[in-house]
Scaffold this active site. Structure first.
Site, mmCIF file in Angstrom:
data_model
loop_
_atom_site.group_PDB
_atom_site.id
_atom_site.type_symbol
_atom_site.label_atom_id
_atom_site.label_comp_id
_atom_site.label_asym_id
_atom_site.label_seq_id
_atom_site.Cartn_x
_atom_site.Cartn_y
_atom_site.Cartn_z
ATOM 1 N N GLU A 1 -60.497 -42.085 -18.208
ATOM 2 C CA GLU A 1 -58.922 -42.545 -17.903
ATOM 3 C C GLU A 1 -58.623 -44.088 -17.467
ATOM 4 O OE1 GLU A 1 -56.467 -40.682 -18.212
ATOM 5 O OE2 GLU A 1 -57.362 -38.575 -18.251
ATOM 6 N N GLN B 1 -53.464 -48.320 -21.774
ATOM 7 C CA GLN B 1 -52.990 -49.238 -22.640
ATOM 8 C C GLN B 1 -54.125 -49.590 -23.782
ATOM 9 O OE1 GLN B 1 -51.999 -52.039 -19.051
ATOM 10 N NE2 GLN B 1 -50.173 -52.234 -20.398
ATOM 11 N N GLY C 1 -60.482 -54.811 -24.041
ATOM 12 C CA GLY C 1 -59.417 -55.362 -23.423
ATOM 13 C C GLY C 1 -59.142 -55.027 -21.831
ATOM 14 N N TYR D 1 -51.018 -41.410 -11.501
ATOM 15 C CA TYR D 1 -51.524 -40.790 -13.143
ATOM 16 C C TYR D 1 -52.905 -40.336 -12.932
ATOM 17 C CZ TYR D 1 -53.039 -40.241 -17.846
ATOM 18 O OH TYR D 1 -53.649 -39.806 -18.725
ATOM 19 N N ASP E 1 -47.429 -40.246 -18.248
ATOM 20 C CA ASP E 1 -47.726 -41.298 -18.913
ATOM 21 C C ASP E 1 -46.407 -41.298 -19.929
ATOM 22 O OD1 ASP E 1 -48.302 -39.423 -20.871
ATOM 23 O OD2 ASP E 1 -50.210 -40.135 -21.114
ATOM 24 N N GLU F 1 -52.838 -31.726 -20.032
ATOM 25 C CA GLU F 1 -53.258 -32.135 -21.308
ATOM 26 C C GLU F 1 -52.442 -31.636 -22.690
ATOM 27 O OE1 GLU F 1 -57.853 -33.150 -21.851
ATOM 28 O OE2 GLU F 1 -57.822 -31.196 -20.788
#
Length: 364
Positions: free
Chosen positions: A46, A51, A90, A129, A147, A195
């Protein structure tokens, strides 16, 4: 429970069981078996998936767990080791927060990922989340999550043409109702349904033009999706305005000593690529304003630099910035270096937390 909600829950859950991708973080908990995800693997995934594209996470998930197979192993690790293993994903702040969360789990919960939303949200970097994902998928709780994919599916199913801010609050309220319904409906669970919503949004109810012909809701009962019934599936949700990237220039100097070691410095603890390592770098707000060799030598305190010359240039884009990387190289006499700088052998570079463009510059 409303009959329509039960129909939505059953359709999405059944579709997910048949069509879910075999992602490594979806492996069942070895102790509790089918229906429960491994909580630590869920926590790591998670954080990684925030992103970041699933394809990129698939490349990094296995190697990361190979280095840190348990919460205890991650908590014991040095931050530089964690950042090095995170390279390529990132948003390095997530790696630090995951590291801090592992330490908190060891200190507060004896190394066991907690079950309740309150305990989960008290962990560093864990918001609504992530807490809902772990509570429902790993622990079987009646928790919701929202999300981008989930929000899109719910807005279309209910035909809600809302502004960006309004849609977030509405989607969470609707997700809570459906998660409770899934938890109370025989043969389903909140985790499987959650899910399923995410997978449906990722594979079928995609942004732009959804693949309505593949949707389980359309097959079960065409009237279940209000947006489809009203011909609004292409207009919902409203598109958010894209922010422009800020242009910056990083002038990096790859300085090597007589033994071939490269000089690295650590970036500030906040901001872009916080805490990662790089060659001595001058950051400029104007991409057209580039320093001369004498200016660069003084600005970066490269006393003893010789043969300073420009070698290459490339552009690296992040979500919010367009970074023009201008690369120089030189030899550097002497061994003394200022604090927060160090000489590193080429073979040791892989153990340092380096951004993707720095890895490109250093060839590692």
């Amino acid at each position: 429970m409303e009959e329509r909600d039960v129909a939505v829950v059953r359709a999405v859950s059944a579709w997910f069981r048949e069509h879910q991708r075999p992602l490594p973080w979806r492996e069942a908990d070895p102790v509790r078996g089918s229906g429960y995800r491994d909580a630590y693997r869920s926590l790591v995934s998670e954080f990684m998936l925030q992103q970041t594209q699933v394809s990129r996470v698939l490349e990094k998930f296995g190697p990361f767990l190979g280095e840190f197979p348990t919460v205890h192993a991650l908590a014991r690790a040095h931050e530089d080791e964690v950042l090095a293993a995170w390279t390529g994903l990132g948003y390095y702040r997530r790696a630090r927060l995951l590291h801090a969360a592992a330490k908190a789990i060891v200190e507060r919960h004896a190394g066991v990922v907690p079950e309740t939303l309150t305990e989960l949200e008290a962990l560093p970097g864990v918001g609504r989340y992530t807490a809902g994902a772990i509570a429902s998928m790993a622990h079987g709780g009646a928790a919701a999550l929202v999300d981008t994919n989930v929000s899109r599916v719910l807005l279309r199913v209910e035909g809600k043409d809302l502004g960006v801010k309004e849609s977030v609050a509405w989607a969470w309220e609707r997700a809570h109702t459906l998660a409770r319904t899934a938890h109370a409906t025989r043969g389903t669970s909140a985790g499987v349904f959650n899910e399923g919503l995410m997978e449906l949004g990722a594979l079928v109810c995609v942004s732009g033009t959804p693949r309505c012909g593949e949707c389980p809701l359309a097959r079960t009962a065409p009237d279940l999706c209000i947006a489809k019934r009203r011909g609004l599936e292409g207009r919902i949700p409203r598109a958010a305005a894209k922010a422009e990237r800020t242009a910056v220039t990083f002038v990096m100097v790859v300085a090597r000593n007589r033994t071939g070691r490269v000089l690295l410095e650590q970036r500030p603890s906040k901001g872009l690529w916080a805490g990662l390592w790089q060659p001595p770098t001058l950051e400029l707000p104007d991409p057209l304003d580039e320093p001369t060799a004498p200016v660069l030598r003084r600005a970066l305190k490269l006393t003893g630099a010789h043969g300073l010359h420009r070698t290459s240039e490339f552009v690296f884009k992040t979500t919010h910035r367009e970074v023009r990387c201008v690369v120089w190289a030189c030899g550097l006499s002497g061994t003394a270096v200022p604090r927060k700088r160090r000489w590193v052998a080429q073979s040791e570079l892989r153990t340092f937390g380096l951004s993707s463009p720095v890895r490109r510059v250093l060839g590692c």
